[in-house]
Design a protein around this motif. Structure first.
Motif, PDB file in Angstrom:
ATOM      1  N   TRP A   6       0.829  -1.215   0.000  1.00 30.62           N
ATOM      2  CA  TRP A   6       0.000   0.000   0.000  1.00 30.62           C
ATOM      3  C   TRP A   6       0.858   1.257   0.000  1.00 30.62           C
ATOM      4  N   MET A  35       0.422   3.994  -3.015  1.00 28.61           N
ATOM      5  CA  MET A  35       0.368   5.470  -2.863  1.00 28.61           C
ATOM      6  C   MET A  35       1.399   6.146  -3.752  1.00 28.61           C
ATOM      7  N   LYS A  67       1.023   8.817  -6.883  1.00 30.46           N
ATOM      8  CA  LYS A  67       1.674  10.133  -6.781  1.00 30.46           C
ATOM      9  C   LYS A  67       2.500  10.418  -8.044  1.00 30.46           C
ATOM     10  N   PHE A  81      -6.779   4.624  -3.605  1.00 29.41           N
ATOM     11  CA  PHE A  81      -5.360   5.003  -3.634  1.00 29.41           C
ATOM     12  C   PHE A  81      -4.988   5.709  -4.937  1.00 29.41           C
TER      13      PHE A  81
END
Ligand SMILES: Cc1ncc(C[n+]2csc(CCOP(=O)(O)OP(=O)(O)O)c2C)c(N)n1
Ligand SMILES: [Mg+2]
Length: 276
Positions: A158, A162, A166, A203
């Protein structure tokens, strides 16, 4: 390179037979974990989805397939052998002393292995590195990472999810082999992350959920991934561990153990009796 779904099905059958034979010869390994992901991976190597060249395993602009669930090494070895990376006659050396076909994939030992995996949870992070490098090199290279559903319990997955969002890594695809089992039992009992797809969406990923044994659905998802811009793409593939021969067995997980010689013979006979 096979063009039709029927030809891909024939390859899938051969890959399953290779998985059974190599793990039974080794007397150890993970046949059922390998078999759930056959239809997910066959189109990568045999329908042109993975840009690669078995004669030049280190070609810089190649696409990468990273087997994050490294215990499914028998699947990766069968794919690589049948795709032309090495002689399939080597497959029965799985897990034998001195063989490059180690129990878990070793990047240093075998062309076509893109990452040394087996410690669960790390493959997506490695994939991010590859995807960022490809962006810097502007070489159009794409990265495919296969994780288990139990593997999603690892926090690093996880953190990677993320980071990938990004960095807007639209050259990165994560495939979750949602076979419903992990080492100690059903994922629904050990740590239930269902529904999985909304988690990826939350996410920042584009996500589709498919039948992971339907070759057409798998290929459609890879096409959708390619067409998606500005975010990474996740495919939640519903599968069955040990598909389809698990129907012959009581234990529907059959985790980390090979079939006995008799069981293997039955499983192969079952595969061979199937139309495709
Ligand atoms: C960090 C880490 N912890 C534990 C293990 C031991 N282990 C090997 S396979 C496995 C279960 C994985 O389940 P899943 O990701 O669902 O894969 P499946 O076999 O179902 O395809 C575990 C816990 C490991 N390889 N790495
Ligand atoms: Mg699983």
């Amino acid at each position: 390179m096979p063009a039709s779904v029927d030809e891909l099905k024939a390859v899938a059958k051969q890959i399953r037979i290779d998985i059974i034979n190599s793990t039974t010869a080794a007397g150890s390994g993970h046949p059922t974990s390998s078999m759930s992901a056959v239809e997910i991976t066959v189109p990568l190597y045999f329908a042109g989805y993975l840009k690669h060249d078995p004669k030049q395993p280190k070609w810089p602009a190649r696409d990468r397939f990273i087997l994050s669930k490294g215990h499914a090494a028998p699947l990766l070895y069968a794919l690589l052998a049948r795709a032309g990376y090495f002689d399939p006659a080597m497959l029965p050396t799985l897990r034998k002393l001195g063989s490059p076909l180690e129990g878990h994939p070793n990047y240093r030992r075998l062309g076509g292995v893109e990452a040394s995996t087996g410690s669960l949870g790390q493959g997506l992070s490695i994939g991010i590195g590859c995807a960022l490098a490809a962006r810097l090199d502007s070489n159009g290279s794409r990265v495919y990472v296969l994780t288990g559903d139990g593997e999603l319990d690892e926090g690093q997955v996880w953190e990677a999810a993320m980071a990938a969002a990004k960095f807007k890594l639209d050259n990165l695809v994560a495939i979750v082999d949602q076979n419903g089992y992990q080492q100690t039992g059903a994922t629904s009992e050990v740590l239930d992350l269902k529904p999985v797809a909304p988690r990826w969406k939350a996410f920042g990923w584009e996500v589709v959920e498919i039948d992971g044994h339907d070759l057409n659905a798998v290929m459609k998802a890879y096409d959708q991934a390619k067409a998606t811009k500005g975010k990474p793409f996740a495919i939640v593939a519903r599968t069955r561990k040990g598909y389809p021969v698990i129907d012959l067995f009581e234990d529907k997980n059959h985790h980390g153990k090979p079939f006995t010689k008799d069981e293997a013979a039955k499983a192969i006979a079952c595969l061979e009796s199937m139309k495709n």
